[in-house]
Scaffold this active site. Sequence first.
Site, short mmCIF file in Angstrom:
data_model
loop_
_atom_site.label_atom_id
_atom_site.label_comp_id
_atom_site.label_asym_id
_atom_site.label_seq_id
_atom_site.Cartn_x
_atom_site.Cartn_y
_atom_site.Cartn_z
N SER A 82 7.34 -36.61 -15.13
CA SER A 82 7.67 -35.26 -14.69
C SER A 82 6.61 -34.62 -13.80
O SER A 82 6.92 -33.71 -13.04
CB SER A 82 7.93 -34.37 -15.90
OG SER A 82 6.80 -34.38 -16.76
N GLU A 109 6.66 -16.40 -15.52
CA GLU A 109 5.62 -16.54 -16.53
C GLU A 109 5.09 -17.96 -16.41
O GLU A 109 5.79 -18.84 -15.93
CB GLU A 109 6.20 -16.31 -17.92
CG GLU A 109 6.89 -17.54 -18.52
CD GLU A 109 8.09 -18.02 -17.74
OE1 GLU A 109 8.77 -17.17 -17.14
OE2 GLU A 109 8.34 -19.23 -17.71
N LYS A 164 8.92 -29.03 -11.68
CA LYS A 164 9.09 -27.57 -11.72
C LYS A 164 9.66 -27.01 -10.42
O LYS A 164 10.37 -26.01 -10.42
CB LYS A 164 7.74 -26.89 -12.00
CG LYS A 164 7.16 -27.19 -13.38
CD LYS A 164 7.85 -26.38 -14.44
CE LYS A 164 7.19 -26.59 -15.80
NZ LYS A 164 7.99 -25.98 -16.88
#
Lengths: 255, 388
Positions: B373, B106, B84
């Site tokens: 990830s 968000e 991220k």
Amino acid sequence: MHHDNILTRKIQGAVDSGRKALIPFVPAGFPSRERFWDVILELDDQGADVIEIGVPFSDPVADGPVVEKASIRCLEQGVNLDWIFEGLARHRKDIQAGLVFMGYFNPFLQYGVERLSGACKEAGVSGLIIPDLILEEARPYKEVLEENNLAYIPLVGLNTSIERLQEYARLCPAFVYVVSVMGITGTKSGSMQVLGDKLRQVQDTFECPVALGFGISSKDQLESIEEHVDAVVFGSALINHLDEGKSPREFMAGW
Amino acid sequence: MRKGYFGAFGGRFVPELLVPPLAELEEAVDNILPSEAFVKDMDRVGREFVGRPTPLYPCRNLSGELGFDVYLKREDLAHTGAHKINNTVGQALLARHMGKRCLLAETGAGQHGVATATAAAMLGLDCIVFMGALDVQRQSINVHRMELMGAKVEPVESGTRTLKDAINAALRYWIAHQSDTHYCLGSAVGPHPFPLLVRKLQSVIGRESRQQMLEQTGNLPDTVVACVGGGSNAIGMFHPFVEDRQVELVGVEAGGRGGPEDYHSATISRGTPGVLHGTHTFLLQSTEGQILPSHSVAPGLDYPGVGPEHSFLKDSSRARYEVIHDREALKAFNLLSRKEGIIPALESAHAVAWAVENKESIKQGSKVLINLSGRGDKDLDIVRDSGI
């Protein structure tokens, strides 16, 4: 193209008799499935020129908490397009006002835009207000809407450029809907000066009538901008009013 | 291809009031993003702050057991413990180049919120994060992390009180605050140019992996596997391999509890095309077009939509999408922890689980590259409660 549309005629008729056209918005099935059609008939009886029937959606991104809560309540009661069309088949002949659907694109897309257009024509619905279907995305559907004499009614805002206003004006819509605030439905308005300037620009760009909506709850709000507005749309204020158990008649009396 | 579209998917289905900020962002993506100054900034921040390049790790123990060579791209070792950060640092830098002073985000599980708060703190920007009220309760540690870094967390009480409602709330907030606020969208979803922007920023994963595979093994991988919720880690991993036609691309979606009546998050495998959050893509929806609630044991996969480029890769058969259920993901979580000393995020565990579950059909000796990830520290409570 749509200058002979009933929506244009209704709004123009009000303006010609020296008043603003009134466009109440009610989500289909609100305040309940049982009462909804009575509300529509009473709004019509009390002089609504055009009635916006809300087609409820689970994720109404341009709406504030009042409309969202009402829409979800309607969905929980099983309201869908078929239910609305069935009701219209029974009641349309008793309604004088022009009718439009206000809804998000996905339920229309799943129903099928072509099928929807045909059903609207049959049911006496003359226009669509789709807050998440902007000019570029609406283009592929232009033809099928026109074939069914169904107006695509653009929403424009304080930040819409003159170039985009001109592009929307080229669609010759039945009327243009100006969002009065930089926000969602039910938001309080900002500078009347800024709004007045934008309304004047819209008026100069479009040949059709100009409707104003989002956050409109009383006549006083219009004072300084009155000359630039042909019609007013009210949603959240009417929903709150109905939610308190009051009648459409009382609400319309304030206008 | 139509502008802003990937085949039939993508577009910009938003209120007209969002057109100007999206156009402004599109111009920044076209002009600022490829500029020398921006690329230099990104490289420096990637190196100094994010910890790039992340390693490519050959799983010797797991490979021995499965009979083919498993390589992990270690995005779990990036700062804040997940891919991220690539996206948020990139968007934060872009926002600063655009003269914005506030980042809006968000978040579902809180990982994207934490990554945005991190990037905002590092660059001295304000940060406001919308989070479903239910998720605020479930992910209190991440709420605390965001607040520590100076972000304001706004619980969202509407709808299902989860990620999709947080996205609705963020879009609404952006309408009203577009002049000074950049919406730092968390995945390769949403209206154009977000899917393109997020893919460009996440493609660093695939670019590094491709080069590392060539350097460390002399070959490209045979299969590339990544989990797909919104799909940002997967599109970042896949994109640099799309032209390598011999490389098979596998996206792994979350099948939830797996019962026919259960909510799941396998949008491409079980959904149908429609429009949500500004884009035309596969969705979990009723026949009437209402969005259905989703479920996955992995909070980051729990979203009823998917990035439009994945819908296109599926439609054009360049990638295939498969389903892994909660139970298999939990088993893979334990397996990787024990065999390799790497605790994967439950999201990434879905990708690992696909390789484990398909060991019979994967050719012996082939090279399987899995995008790890994120790391699994955040999921320990969920795993403990699952009893697997």
